[in-house]
Design an enzyme around this catalytic site. Structure first.
Site, PDB file in Angstrom:
ATOM      1  N   ARG A 139     -23.028  35.609 -36.235  1.00 39.89           N
ATOM      2  CA  ARG A 139     -22.923  34.347 -36.526  1.00 39.89           C
ATOM      3  C   ARG A 139     -24.292  33.584 -35.876  1.00 39.89           C
ATOM      4  NH1 ARG A 139     -24.056  29.544 -33.919  1.00 39.89           N
ATOM      5  NH2 ARG A 139     -23.035  30.498 -31.848  1.00 39.89           N
ATOM      6  N   ASP A 140     -24.546  33.582 -34.702  1.00 40.39           N
ATOM      7  CA  ASP A 140     -25.927  32.829 -34.287  1.00 40.39           C
ATOM      8  C   ASP A 140     -27.086  33.239 -34.754  1.00 40.39           C
ATOM      9  OD1 ASP A 140     -27.154  30.731 -32.992  1.00 40.39           O
ATOM     10  OD2 ASP A 140     -26.344  31.026 -30.986  1.00 40.39           O
ATOM     11  N   HIS A 181     -24.511  30.483 -22.467  1.00 43.38           N
ATOM     12  CA  HIS A 181     -25.021  30.876 -23.856  1.00 43.38           C
ATOM     13  C   HIS A 181     -26.430  30.609 -23.831  1.00 43.38           C
ATOM     14  CE1 HIS A 181     -24.515  30.679 -28.304  1.00 43.38           C
ATOM     15  NE2 HIS A 181     -25.786  30.103 -28.321  1.00 43.38           N
ATOM     16  N   CYS A 213     -30.835  28.079 -33.954  1.00 43.33           N
ATOM     17  CA  CYS A 213     -29.837  27.053 -34.697  1.00 43.33           C
ATOM     18  C   CYS A 213     -30.740  26.491 -35.465  1.00 43.33           C
ATOM     19  CB  CYS A 213     -29.505  26.288 -33.593  1.00 43.33           C
ATOM     20  SG  CYS A 213     -28.293  24.787 -34.306  1.00 43.33           S
ATOM     21  N   ASN A 251     -31.083  34.441 -29.241  1.00 38.34           N
ATOM     22  CA  ASN A 251     -30.110  34.364 -27.939  1.00 38.34           C
ATOM     23  C   ASN A 251     -30.712  35.536 -27.049  1.00 38.34           C
ATOM     24  OD1 ASN A 251     -28.229  33.655 -30.424  1.00 38.34           O
ATOM     25  ND2 ASN A 251     -27.249  32.789 -28.773  1.00 38.34           N
ATOM     26  N   HIS A 288     -30.417  30.937 -24.959  1.00 30.53           N
ATOM     27  CA  HIS A 288     -31.660  31.220 -25.879  1.00 30.53           C
ATOM     28  C   HIS A 288     -32.785  31.709 -24.989  1.00 30.53           C
ATOM     29  CE1 HIS A 288     -29.783  30.433 -29.700  1.00 30.53           C
ATOM     30  NE2 HIS A 288     -28.895  29.794 -29.154  1.00 30.53           N
TER      31      HIS A 288
HETATM   32  P1  HMG Z   1     -19.942  16.571 -43.507  1.00 24.69           P
HETATM   33  O1  HMG Z   1     -20.788  16.595 -44.777  1.00 24.69           O
HETATM   34  O2  HMG Z   1     -19.738  15.270 -42.818  1.00 24.69           O
HETATM   35  O3  HMG Z   1     -18.581  16.961 -43.961  1.00 24.69           O
HETATM   36  O4  HMG Z   1     -20.442  17.782 -42.674  1.00 24.69           O
HETATM   37  P2  HMG Z   1     -17.463  16.503 -45.041  1.00 24.69           P
HETATM   38  O5  HMG Z   1     -16.196  16.640 -44.591  1.00 24.69           O
HETATM   39  O6  HMG Z   1     -18.149  15.280 -45.784  1.00 24.69           O
HETATM   40  O7  HMG Z   1     -17.843  17.782 -46.279  1.00 24.69           O
HETATM   41  C1  HMG Z   1     -18.919  17.846 -47.122  1.00 24.69           C
HETATM   42  C2  HMG Z   1     -18.560  19.070 -47.870  1.00 24.69           C
HETATM   43  O8  HMG Z   1     -18.573  20.351 -47.206  1.00 24.69           O
HETATM   44  C3  HMG Z   1     -17.320  18.876 -48.718  1.00 24.69           C
HETATM   45  O9  HMG Z   1     -17.486  19.664 -49.999  1.00 24.69           O
HETATM   46  C4  HMG Z   1     -16.414  19.792 -47.913  1.00 24.69           C
HETATM   47  O10 HMG Z   1     -15.316  20.175 -48.845  1.00 24.69           O
HETATM   48  C5  HMG Z   1     -17.146  20.655 -47.424  1.00 24.69           C
HETATM   49  P3  HMG Z   1     -17.875  18.901 -51.274  1.00 24.69           P
HETATM   50  O11 HMG Z   1     -16.764  18.033 -51.323  1.00 24.69           O
HETATM   51  O12 HMG Z   1     -19.280  18.006 -51.025  1.00 24.69           O
HETATM   52  O13 HMG Z   1     -18.029  19.950 -52.071  1.00 24.69           O
HETATM   53  N1  HMG Z   1     -16.914  21.258 -46.068  1.00 24.69           N
HETATM   54  C6  HMG Z   1     -16.135  22.504 -46.016  1.00 24.69           C
HETATM   55  N2  HMG Z   1     -16.291  23.378 -46.686  1.00 24.69           N
HETATM   56  C7  HMG Z   1     -15.877  24.664 -45.971  1.00 24.69           C
HETATM   57  N3  HMG Z   1     -15.311  24.967 -44.833  1.00 24.69           N
HETATM   58  C8  HMG Z   1     -15.529  23.817 -43.853  1.00 24.69           C
HETATM   59  C9  HMG Z   1     -15.718  22.361 -44.612  1.00 24.69           C
HETATM   60  N4  HMG Z   1     -16.056  21.120 -44.077  1.00 24.69           N
HETATM   61  C10 HMG Z   1     -16.335  20.526 -44.904  1.00 24.69           C
HETATM   62  N5  HMG Z   1     -15.146  23.998 -42.825  1.00 24.69           N
HETATM   63  C11 HMG Z   1     -19.769  19.409 -41.167  1.00 24.69           C
HETATM   64  C12 HMG Z   1     -19.575  17.942 -41.291  1.00 24.69           C
HETATM   65  C13 HMG Z   1     -19.208  19.565 -39.735  1.00 24.69           C
HETATM   66  C14 HMG Z   1     -18.465  20.027 -41.824  1.00 24.69           C
HETATM   67  C15 HMG Z   1     -21.027  20.040 -41.434  1.00 24.69           C
HETATM   68  O14 HMG Z   1     -22.028  19.148 -40.858  1.00 24.69           O
HETATM   69  C16 HMG Z   1     -21.100  21.284 -40.929  1.00 24.69           C
HETATM   70  O15 HMG Z   1     -20.365  22.386 -41.514  1.00 24.69           O
HETATM   71  N6  HMG Z   1     -21.827  21.632 -39.933  1.00 24.69           N
HETATM   72  C17 HMG Z   1     -22.155  22.954 -39.246  1.00 24.69           C
HETATM   73  C18 HMG Z   1     -23.363  23.041 -38.548  1.00 24.69           C
HETATM   74  C19 HMG Z   1     -23.598  24.508 -37.856  1.00 24.69           C
HETATM   75  O16 HMG Z   1     -22.820  25.353 -38.078  1.00 24.69           O
HETATM   76  N7  HMG Z   1     -24.458  24.469 -37.024  1.00 24.69           N
HETATM   77  C20 HMG Z   1     -24.806  25.695 -36.362  1.00 24.69           C
HETATM   78  C21 HMG Z   1     -23.965  26.095 -35.375  1.00 24.69           C
HETATM   79  S1  HMG Z   1     -24.080  25.212 -33.730  1.00 24.69           S
HETATM   80  C22 HMG Z   1     -25.114  26.254 -32.799  1.00 24.69           C
HETATM   81  O17 HMG Z   1     -25.687  27.145 -33.257  1.00 24.69           O
HETATM   82  C23 HMG Z   1     -25.079  26.298 -31.332  1.00 24.69           C
HETATM   83  C24 HMG Z   1     -24.374  27.270 -30.572  1.00 24.69           C
HETATM   84  O18 HMG Z   1     -24.697  28.541 -30.890  1.00 24.69           O
HETATM   85  C25 HMG Z   1     -24.489  26.974 -28.997  1.00 24.69           C
HETATM   86  C26 HMG Z   1     -25.933  26.640 -28.485  1.00 24.69           C
HETATM   87  O19 HMG Z   1     -26.797  27.514 -28.866  1.00 24.69           O
HETATM   88  O20 HMG Z   1     -25.964  25.715 -28.051  1.00 24.69           O
HETATM   89  C27 HMG Z   1     -22.713  27.193 -30.955  1.00 24.69           C
HETATM   90 MG    MG Z   2     -26.626  29.351 -29.934  1.00 27.57          MG
END
Ligand code: HMG
Ligand code: MG
Length: 319
Positions: free
Chosen positions: A25-26, A217, A251, A260, A219
């Site tokens: 994932r990450d 966690h 990220c 990481n 990095h």
């Molecule tokens: P949004 O644009 O506000 O959401 O995004 P929405 O509800 O308006 O939906 C937009 C479109 O996405 C729509 O499709 C939805 O159907 C679709 P359209 O109608 O335009 O065709 N959609 C989805 N499709 C499939 N599965 C879903 C889903 N949700 C919406 N679950 C949202 C808000 C949160 C969904 C978006 O911003 C998002 O998915 N963000 C994810 C960001 C991400 O994954 N970031 C990386 C992970 S975090 C990280 O790495 C940190 C971590 O490692 C810890 C650390 O290091 O600190 C965890």
């Molecule tokens: Mg991370």
């Protein structure tokens, strides 16, 4: 022992340390290219046999936000699940929960941050809105018997807001626990923390939850991640760490953040310091090597460099 700890206090350290392998994932969310599904499946299958207790297989997020992981449903369907290994995924909303349910994920992770700007860029919500969004997700997951992790990113530094006070982290952490999260992972998202920051963070966080519900966690942007993890385990008895085979990761919403902490380097350091970690670090390197031809860069871990072209024997570590 922490210098502030009293000498008559019991040693907090358990010898047993758990590794949460987050590379599928990450690691892969930050690759510029899209890795073929079958290669991801082979990667997860190889990781499943390294001894890690848990693997974060992917994300049920918007495929527009993270196209690299859009095939997480298919990856889940194709992997061979090894009994005893927990297979989890990131879930941002109810739509994500439905997808996790459809593939029988045992565990989900909701994710927010201690910084407003990062939360807005990452999941398009304020911290408060993100927590409200998680309320039905956590409740639904728990009704279905899933374990729920709550991530708090930018727990030390934010790429946009700079240093984050530990109290901001504990506020978010407590809200996640109130929602029903079983465990918390605190993320040094941009890999800038040093052991002194880890002490400040844990001094604030550990009074709020039991140690067995906390994972850290790290990095490794500044090369501090192994030192940070050893500080957390040795001085505070933290028992679980997220790490990534080969040091893959980053990220997409945290510019400049590197991978990481590499699982193999962390496992080596922990075992060399007396911890019991049921993970074979050499097999972890081998699993990461399977992916190298698809990656934009090579593996960054020390062990992967050491073992190139050799029989992969490192020190006297037992598998
Ligand atoms: P949004 O644009 O506000 O959401 O995004 P929405 O509800 O308006 O939906 C937009 C479109 O996405 C729509 O499709 C939805 O159907 C679709 P359209 O109608 O335009 O065709 N959609 C989805 N499709 C499939 N599965 C879903 C889903 N949700 C919406 N679950 C949202 C808000 C949160 C969904 C978006 O911003 C998002 O998915 N963000 C994810 C960001 C991400 O994954 N970031 C990386 C992970 S975090 C990280 O790495 C940190 C971590 O490692 C810890 C650390 O290091 O600190 C965890
Ligand atoms: Mg991370």
């Amino acid at each position: 022992m922490h210098p502030n700890a009293r000498s008559d206090e019991p040693d907090p350290r358990s010898p047993h340390v758990r590794i949460i392998e987050v590379s599928p994932r990450d690691g892969l969310q930050n690759e510029p290219g899209i890795i073929p599904t079958d290669d991801k499946v082979a990667f997860v299958n190889a990781l499943s046999r390294t001894g890690v207790g848990e693997i974060e297989v992917g994300s049920f997020v918007s495929p527009v936000a993270v196209p690299q992981l859009a095939d997480t449903d298919e990856v889940f369907r194709k992997i061979e699940r090894v009994p005893g290994v927990i297979y989890s995924a990131l879930v941002p909303n109810e739509r994500g929960l439905e997808r996790a349910r459809a593939v029988s994920a045992q565990k989900i992770a909701v994710f927010t941050a201690a910084s407003e700007t990062f939360t807005q860029r990452n999941i398009k919500a304020t911290i408060r809105e993100s927590l409200e969004r998680f309320r039905p997700v956590v409740a639904g997951a728990k009704r279905d018997g899933m374990v729920v992790r709550g991530y708090v990113s930018t727990a030390v530094f934010c790429p946009y807001e700079g240093r984050i006070a530990p109290t901001r982290v504990t506020e978010v952490m407590k809200r996640l626990l109130d929602l029903g999260a079983d465990e918390i992972s605190l993320g040094d998202t941009i890999g800038k923390a040093a052991p002194a920051d880890v002490r400040r963070l844990l001094d604030a966080a550990l009074p709020c939850l039991s140690r067995d519900r906390l994972s850290l966690h790290f990095h490794d942007t500044y090369g501090m991640a192994v030192a940070n993890a050893l500080t957390a385990w040795w001085e505070y008895g933290v028992e679980a760490f997220d790490s990534s085979a080969g040091g893959l990761g980053g990220c997409p919403y945290a510019p400049g953040a590197s991978g990481n902490v590499a699982t193999e380097d962390l496992v080596y350091a922990l075992k060399a310091s007396g911890a019991t970690v049921p993970v074979n670090e050499i097999q972890v390197v081998a699993a990461a090597r399977r992916l190298v031809r698809h990656l934009s860069r090579g593996l960054t871990s020390r062990l992967s460099a050491l073992t190139i072209g050799t029989e992969c024997r490192v020190g006297d570590q037992e598998p």
